[in-house]
Design a protein around this motif. Structure first.
Motif, PDB file in Angstrom:
ATOM      1  N   ALA A  93      52.209  48.016  41.096  1.00  0.00           N
ATOM      2  CA  ALA A  93      52.259  46.580  40.768  1.00  0.00           C
ATOM      3  C   ALA A  93      51.147  46.272  39.760  1.00  0.00           C
ATOM      4  CB  ALA A  93      52.066  45.744  42.023  1.00  0.00           C
ATOM      5  N   ALA A  94      51.478  45.445  38.762  1.00  0.00           N
ATOM      6  CA  ALA A  94      50.472  45.018  37.780  1.00  0.00           C
ATOM      7  C   ALA A  94      49.831  43.722  38.261  1.00  0.00           C
ATOM      8  CB  ALA A  94      51.117  44.813  36.413  1.00  0.00           C
ATOM      9  N   ILE A  95      48.500  43.697  38.254  1.00  0.00           N
ATOM     10  CA  ILE A  95      47.757  42.547  38.779  1.00  0.00           C
ATOM     11  C   ILE A  95      46.839  42.039  37.676  1.00  0.00           C
ATOM     12  CG2 ILE A  95      46.236  41.756  40.631  1.00  0.00           C
ATOM     13  CD1 ILE A  95      47.036  44.627  41.911  1.00  0.00           C
ATOM     14  N   GLU A  96      47.222  40.944  37.052  1.00  0.00           N
ATOM     15  CA  GLU A  96      46.374  40.336  36.014  1.00  0.00           C
ATOM     16  C   GLU A  96      45.460  39.315  36.684  1.00  0.00           C
ATOM     17  OE1 GLU A  96      48.622  39.635  32.104  1.00  0.00           O
ATOM     18  OE2 GLU A  96      50.205  39.862  33.593  1.00  0.00           O
ATOM     19  N   ILE A  97      44.188  39.363  36.310  1.00  0.00           N
ATOM     20  CA  ILE A  97      43.161  38.568  36.981  1.00  0.00           C
ATOM     21  C   ILE A  97      42.304  37.899  35.916  1.00  0.00           C
ATOM     22  CG2 ILE A  97      41.085  38.730  38.432  1.00  0.00           C
ATOM     23  CD1 ILE A  97      42.568  41.358  39.591  1.00  0.00           C
ATOM     24  N   TRP A  98      42.023  36.607  36.111  1.00  0.00           N
ATOM     25  CA  TRP A  98      41.089  35.925  35.199  1.00  0.00           C
ATOM     26  C   TRP A  98      40.383  34.809  35.971  1.00  0.00           C
ATOM     27  CZ3 TRP A  98      46.239  35.298  35.512  1.00  0.00           C
ATOM     28  CH2 TRP A  98      46.800  34.022  35.434  1.00  0.00           C
ATOM     29  N   GLN A  99      39.135  34.607  35.565  1.00  0.00           N
ATOM     30  CA  GLN A  99      38.325  33.610  36.273  1.00  0.00           C
ATOM     31  C   GLN A  99      37.214  33.102  35.353  1.00  0.00           C
ATOM     32  OE1 GLN A  99      36.219  36.518  39.225  1.00  0.00           O
ATOM     33  NE2 GLN A  99      34.597  35.144  38.418  1.00  0.00           N
ATOM     34  N   ALA A 100      36.599  32.000  35.777  1.00  0.00           N
ATOM     35  CA  ALA A 100      35.420  31.477  35.089  1.00  0.00           C
ATOM     36  C   ALA A 100      34.192  32.286  35.498  1.00  0.00           C
ATOM     37  CB  ALA A 100      35.230  30.011  35.465  1.00  0.00           C
ATOM     38  N   ASN A 101      33.122  32.165  34.704  1.00  0.00           N
ATOM     39  CA  ASN A 101      31.866  32.798  35.101  1.00  0.00           C
ATOM     40  C   ASN A 101      31.170  31.946  36.173  1.00  0.00           C
ATOM     41  OD1 ASN A 101      30.650  30.670  33.778  1.00  0.00           O
ATOM     42  ND2 ASN A 101      29.807  31.889  32.120  1.00  0.00           N
ATOM     43  N   HIS A 102      29.921  32.269  36.470  1.00  0.00           N
ATOM     44  CA  HIS A 102      29.263  31.624  37.615  1.00  0.00           C
ATOM     45  C   HIS A 102      28.989  30.137  37.408  1.00  0.00           C
ATOM     46  CE1 HIS A 102      25.843  32.115  34.998  1.00  0.00           C
ATOM     47  NE2 HIS A 102      25.037  31.520  35.866  1.00  0.00           N
ATOM     48  N   VAL A 103      29.038  29.667  36.149  1.00  0.00           N
ATOM     49  CA  VAL A 103      28.862  28.223  35.921  1.00  0.00           C
ATOM     50  C   VAL A 103      30.178  27.544  35.514  1.00  0.00           C
ATOM     51  CG1 VAL A 103      26.394  28.266  35.458  1.00  0.00           C
ATOM     52  CG2 VAL A 103      28.005  28.670  33.570  1.00  0.00           C
ATOM     53  N   GLY A 104      31.301  28.227  35.730  1.00  0.00           N
ATOM     54  CA  GLY A 104      32.589  27.568  35.529  1.00  0.00           C
ATOM     55  C   GLY A 104      33.127  27.621  34.112  1.00  0.00           C
ATOM     56  N   LEU A 105      32.631  28.579  33.301  1.00  0.00           N
ATOM     57  CA  LEU A 105      33.125  28.691  31.924  1.00  0.00           C
ATOM     58  C   LEU A 105      34.069  29.889  31.779  1.00  0.00           C
ATOM     59  CD1 LEU A 105      29.806  28.013  29.953  1.00  0.00           C
ATOM     60  CD2 LEU A 105      31.736  26.434  30.277  1.00  0.00           C
ATOM     61  N   TYR A 106      35.212  29.678  31.139  1.00  0.00           N
ATOM     62  CA  TYR A 106      36.115  30.783  30.804  1.00  0.00           C
ATOM     63  C   TYR A 106      35.742  31.344  29.438  1.00  0.00           C
ATOM     64  CZ  TYR A 106      39.245  29.674  34.649  1.00  0.00           C
ATOM     65  OH  TYR A 106      39.763  29.477  35.890  1.00  0.00           O
ATOM     66  N   ASP A 107      35.902  32.648  29.289  1.00  0.00           N
ATOM     67  CA  ASP A 107      35.705  33.287  27.991  1.00  0.00           C
ATOM     68  C   ASP A 107      37.020  33.175  27.226  1.00  0.00           C
ATOM     69  OD1 ASP A 107      35.032  34.754  25.815  1.00  0.00           O
ATOM     70  OD2 ASP A 107      34.765  36.663  26.880  1.00  0.00           O
ATOM     71  N   MET A 131      30.946  35.291  41.884  1.00  0.00           N
ATOM     72  CA  MET A 131      31.603  34.113  42.442  1.00  0.00           C
ATOM     73  C   MET A 131      31.777  33.085  41.322  1.00  0.00           C
ATOM     74  SD  MET A 131      32.911  33.138  45.264  1.00  0.00           S
ATOM     75  CE  MET A 131      32.187  33.867  46.726  1.00  0.00           C
ATOM     76  N   PRO A 132      33.026  32.672  41.044  1.00  0.00           N
ATOM     77  CA  PRO A 132      33.232  31.733  39.934  1.00  0.00           C
ATOM     78  C   PRO A 132      32.620  30.367  40.235  1.00  0.00           C
ATOM     79  CG  PRO A 132      35.269  32.067  41.169  1.00  0.00           C
ATOM     80  CD  PRO A 132      34.269  33.021  41.731  1.00  0.00           C
ATOM     81  N   GLY A 133      32.171  29.688  39.177  1.00  0.00           N
ATOM     82  CA  GLY A 133      31.598  28.357  39.353  1.00  0.00           C
ATOM     83  C   GLY A 133      32.672  27.277  39.376  1.00  0.00           C
ATOM     84  N   HIS A 134      32.257  26.097  39.827  1.00  0.00           N
ATOM     85  CA  HIS A 134      33.141  24.930  39.717  1.00  0.00           C
ATOM     86  C   HIS A 134      33.175  24.493  38.254  1.00  0.00           C
ATOM     87  CE1 HIS A 134      31.888  24.842  43.980  1.00  0.00           C
ATOM     88  NE2 HIS A 134      33.078  24.303  44.204  1.00  0.00           N
ATOM     89  N   TYR A 135      34.269  23.862  37.851  1.00  0.00           N
ATOM     90  CA  TYR A 135      34.296  23.320  36.474  1.00  0.00           C
ATOM     91  C   TYR A 135      35.062  22.006  36.455  1.00  0.00           C
ATOM     92  CZ  TYR A 135      38.911  25.684  35.916  1.00  0.00           C
ATOM     93  OH  TYR A 135      40.186  26.134  36.058  1.00  0.00           O
ATOM     94  N   PRO A 136      34.775  21.173  35.456  1.00  0.00           N
ATOM     95  CA  PRO A 136      35.399  19.846  35.411  1.00  0.00           C
ATOM     96  C   PRO A 136      36.918  19.955  35.414  1.00  0.00           C
ATOM     97  CG  PRO A 136      33.641  20.005  33.791  1.00  0.00           C
ATOM     98  CD  PRO A 136      33.837  21.385  34.347  1.00  0.00           C
ATOM     99  N   GLY A 137      37.562  19.107  36.170  1.00  0.00           N
ATOM    100  CA  GLY A 137      39.019  19.111  36.235  1.00  0.00           C
ATOM    101  C   GLY A 137      39.564  19.928  37.387  1.00  0.00           C
ATOM    102  N   ARG A 138      38.731  20.761  37.991  1.00  0.00           N
ATOM    103  CA  ARG A 138      39.151  21.533  39.165  1.00  0.00           C
ATOM    104  C   ARG A 138      38.189  21.275  40.308  1.00  0.00           C
ATOM    105  NH1 ARG A 138      42.679  25.577  39.633  1.00  0.00           N
ATOM    106  NH2 ARG A 138      42.450  24.891  41.786  1.00  0.00           N
ATOM    107  N   VAL A 139      38.748  21.147  41.491  1.00  0.00           N
ATOM    108  CA  VAL A 139      37.913  20.804  42.645  1.00  0.00           C
ATOM    109  C   VAL A 139      37.205  22.040  43.190  1.00  0.00           C
ATOM    110  CG1 VAL A 139      37.933  19.838  44.975  1.00  0.00           C
ATOM    111  CG2 VAL A 139      39.443  18.885  43.205  1.00  0.00           C
ATOM    112  N   CYS A 140      37.948  23.153  43.328  1.00  0.00           N
ATOM    113  CA  CYS A 140      37.423  24.321  44.055  1.00  0.00           C
ATOM    114  C   CYS A 140      37.203  25.528  43.154  1.00  0.00           C
ATOM    115  CB  CYS A 140      38.403  24.722  45.168  1.00  0.00           C
ATOM    116  SG  CYS A 140      38.367  23.603  46.568  1.00  0.00           S
ATOM    117  N   GLN A 141      36.279  26.380  43.593  1.00  0.00           N
ATOM    118  CA  GLN A 141      36.109  27.699  42.970  1.00  0.00           C
ATOM    119  C   GLN A 141      37.398  28.492  43.188  1.00  0.00           C
ATOM    120  OE1 GLN A 141      32.911  28.165  45.845  1.00  0.00           O
ATOM    121  NE2 GLN A 141      31.705  29.095  44.237  1.00  0.00           N
ATOM    122  N   HIS A 142      37.784  29.281  42.178  1.00  0.00           N
ATOM    123  CA  HIS A 142      39.041  30.021  42.312  1.00  0.00           C
ATOM    124  C   HIS A 142      39.092  31.186  41.333  1.00  0.00           C
ATOM    125  CE1 HIS A 142      39.614  27.028  39.163  1.00  0.00           C
ATOM    126  NE2 HIS A 142      40.402  27.928  38.588  1.00  0.00           N
TER     127      HIS A 142
END
Ligand code: FE2
Length: 212
Positions: A93-107, A131-142
């Motif tokens: 199975a192919a598993i693509e993963i992406w997340q923000a850094n610790h202060v909630g910024l995506y590259d 652990m990803p940071g929170h960022y504006p527009g989203r309530v939870c770390q994810h």
């Protein structure tokens, strides 16, 4: 309505009683049949869908070490297995993963905190991140996931953390504080590992795909 007023379980019990079914001796007849029936009737619930969001990129590198040396933030090891709803492991199975850094910024320009993994022969995947940071527009770390495997429906979803302060220690009660969380099953426990100078969070995220 079952034929002749008999459930399938009743029919199985009757056929077993006349020797038409083989029963494992250490189990009671009812237990054996219930186990068999669970296997036939899609025993696993598919992992809940969640939005893909605006930050997905295709063709990301195949790396398991998303956290580079010196990266700030709480290190986290995320690992799991990929199954279908019958409980078969989905190696490949192919598993693509992406997340923000610790202060909630995506590259957006590069591929930091992005990867594409392939489930191994045991259906397992694992990666190190922060652990990803929170960022504006989203309530939870994810952490975002997109999983594809032949014979199964592709799934986009998101992993959440039971330690997120938004849940105030009670994800079952409070997970709807983030309107994008489709199911409390997407909120996973976080344990701490390592010695005091090298603490890391550990999270299991098993994934179940729905068969086509
Ligand atoms: Fe996101």
């Amino acid at each position: 309505m079952q034929p002749y007023g008999l459930t399938r379980r009743d029919l199985l019990l009757k056929s077993a009683a006349i020797g038409a079914a083989v029963v494992v001796p250490s189990l009671s007849l009812a237990e054996a049949i219930d186990g068999w029936q669970r296997q036939q009737d899609a025993p696993l619930t598919p992992t809940a869908w969640d939005e893909i969001g605006p930050f997905y990129k295709r063709d990301t590198p195949h790396v398991t070490q998303l956290r580079k040396p010196g990266d700030p933030g709480l290190p986290v090891n995320i690992a799991g297995k990929v199954f279908d709803t019958r409980g078969n492991i989905l190696s490949g199975a192919a598993i693509e993963i992406w997340q923000a850094n610790h202060v909630g910024l995506y590259d957006l320009a590069g591929d930091a905190y992005r990867t594409t993994l392939v489930a191994d022969a045991k259906g397992e995947y694992a990666f190190d991140s922060v652990m990803p940071g929170h960022y504006p527009g989203r309530v939870c770390q994810h952490v975002h996931f997109m999983i594809t495997a032949p014979g199964n429906k592709p799934l986009t979803t998101q992993l959440y953390f039971a330690t997120d302060p938004v849940f105030e220690g009670d994800p079952k009660k409070n997970y709807t504080r983030d309107p994008l969380i489709q199911s409390v099953d997407l909120v996973r426990p976080v344990t701490l590992a390592g010695d005091p100078k090298d603490i890391r969070a550990v999270v299991n995220f098993d994934i179940v795909l729905e068969r086509l």
